[in-house]
Design an enzyme around this catalytic site. Sequence first.
Site, PDB file in Angstrom:
ATOM      1  N   GLU A 236       0.850  -1.203   0.000  1.00 37.43           N
ATOM      2  CA  GLU A 236       0.000   0.000   0.000  1.00 37.43           C
ATOM      3  C   GLU A 236       0.885   1.254   0.000  1.00 37.43           C
ATOM      4  OE1 GLU A 236      -2.317   1.665  -0.701  1.00 37.43           O
ATOM      5  OE2 GLU A 236      -4.085   1.454   0.536  1.00 37.43           O
ATOM      6  N   ASP A 237       0.331   2.384  -0.385  1.00 39.54           N
ATOM      7  CA  ASP A 237       1.115   3.618  -0.381  1.00 39.54           C
ATOM      8  C   ASP A 237       1.188   4.241   1.016  1.00 39.54           C
ATOM      9  OD1 ASP A 237      -1.586   4.312  -0.372  1.00 39.54           O
ATOM     10  OD2 ASP A 237      -1.428   5.790  -1.982  1.00 39.54           O
TER      11      ASP A 237
ATOM     12  N   ASP B 200      -3.579   5.700   6.560  1.00 34.51           N
ATOM     13  CA  ASP B 200      -4.028   6.991   7.099  1.00 34.51           C
ATOM     14  C   ASP B 200      -5.075   6.687   8.182  1.00 34.51           C
ATOM     15  OD1 ASP B 200      -4.910   9.614   7.401  1.00 34.51           O
ATOM     16  OD2 ASP B 200      -5.933   9.701   5.495  1.00 34.51           O
TER      17      ASP B 200
ATOM     18  N   PHE C 175      -0.791  16.304   4.273  1.00 32.49           N
ATOM     19  CA  PHE C 175      -1.187  15.650   3.042  1.00 32.49           C
ATOM     20  C   PHE C 175       0.045  15.617   2.148  1.00 32.49           C
ATOM     21  CE2 PHE C 175      -2.806  15.366  -1.246  1.00 32.49           C
ATOM     22  CZ  PHE C 175      -3.684  14.303  -1.116  1.00 32.49           C
TER      23      PHE C 175
ATOM     24  N   ARG D 286       2.087  11.916  -9.015  1.00 31.00           N
ATOM     25  CA  ARG D 286       2.490  10.538  -8.727  1.00 31.00           C
ATOM     26  C   ARG D 286       3.913  10.264  -9.223  1.00 31.00           C
ATOM     27  NH1 ARG D 286      -2.249   7.776  -7.215  1.00 31.00           N
ATOM     28  NH2 ARG D 286      -4.108   8.433  -8.315  1.00 31.00           N
TER      29      ARG D 286
HETATM   30  P1  5GP Z   1      -7.064   5.184   4.701  1.00 31.10           P
HETATM   31  O1  5GP Z   1      -8.108   4.198   4.259  1.00 31.10           O
HETATM   32  O2  5GP Z   1      -5.971   4.574   5.544  1.00 31.10           O
HETATM   33  O3  5GP Z   1      -7.688   6.396   5.367  1.00 31.10           O
HETATM   34  O4  5GP Z   1      -6.442   5.832   3.425  1.00 31.10           O
HETATM   35  C1  5GP Z   1      -5.746   5.149   2.520  1.00 31.10           C
HETATM   36  C2  5GP Z   1      -5.681   5.895   1.207  1.00 31.10           C
HETATM   37  O5  5GP Z   1      -5.919   7.301   1.327  1.00 31.10           O
HETATM   38  C3  5GP Z   1      -4.296   5.776   0.701  1.00 31.10           C
HETATM   39  O6  5GP Z   1      -4.148   4.571  -0.030  1.00 31.10           O
HETATM   40  C4  5GP Z   1      -4.134   7.019  -0.151  1.00 31.10           C
HETATM   41  O7  5GP Z   1      -4.585   6.777  -1.459  1.00 31.10           O
HETATM   42  C5  5GP Z   1      -5.024   8.045   0.506  1.00 31.10           C
HETATM   43  N1  5GP Z   1      -4.241   8.984   1.353  1.00 31.10           N
HETATM   44  C6  5GP Z   1      -4.195   9.035   2.701  1.00 31.10           C
HETATM   45  N2  5GP Z   1      -3.363  10.008   3.133  1.00 31.10           N
HETATM   46  C7  5GP Z   1      -2.853  10.576   2.007  1.00 31.10           C
HETATM   47  C8  5GP Z   1      -1.902  11.645   1.776  1.00 31.10           C
HETATM   48  O8  5GP Z   1      -1.329  12.278   2.680  1.00 31.10           O
HETATM   49  N3  5GP Z   1      -1.643  11.937   0.474  1.00 31.10           N
HETATM   50  C9  5GP Z   1      -2.238  11.285  -0.574  1.00 31.10           C
HETATM   51  N4  5GP Z   1      -1.897  11.658  -1.802  1.00 31.10           N
HETATM   52  N5  5GP Z   1      -3.123  10.277  -0.393  1.00 31.10           N
HETATM   53  C10 5GP Z   1      -3.418   9.926   0.887  1.00 31.10           C
END
Ligand code: 5GP
Length: 176
Positions: free
Chosen positions: A100-101, A104, A154, A167
Amino acid sequence: MEIKFEDLKILYSKEQIEKKVAEVAEKLNDFYKGEEVVAVCVLKGAVVFAVDLVRHLDMPLKMEFIRLSSYGSSTTSSGKVNAVDIKLPDLNDKNVLIIEDIVDTGLTAKFLIDFINMNFHVKSLKFCSFLDKKITRKVDVEPDYYCFDVDDKFVVGYGLDYDGYYRNLPYIGYKE
Ligand code: 5GP
């Protein structure tokens, strides 16, 4: 929030990223000890990290790609996960490594881990995220492996986007 290229500050440089990705890959090589792995890359954000990471991995490995989305507006989570395309092969008795990237809120990670555990009896399941944003976590989930921490910013670059852009940046950037 609007993010312009000229406002971006570097949080983690290309050199820092290269070094850390190799270090995390070494930990994975130690853990799997040559056993076969199915790497599941979560599109689109994890694609840059995944292609860098897998080139350091030395076991027999297959790559699968799934597509999820959780972001409502450009910079805030919608609070729910959409499975845009989650077709996976038979993962029974496999070592599954989710790539995963960023974790959050943790909703995407939890959704995926639950999805895989509900549908398959895997041999092992590990979650490897490029970034870990612990401060915004809403559910109790931690990546087994990750490269860098991020506080409540962010971030963009190295696969992570703002409105589809950035990206391609080889570093992790943010707007102050
Ligand atoms: P989660 O489900 O953990 O809240 O979020 C996961 C997804 O939210 C990540 O795979 C990503 O695509 C997006 N995301 C969360 N924080 C960031 C951030 O700081 N920057 C970007 N570009 N995407 C984020």
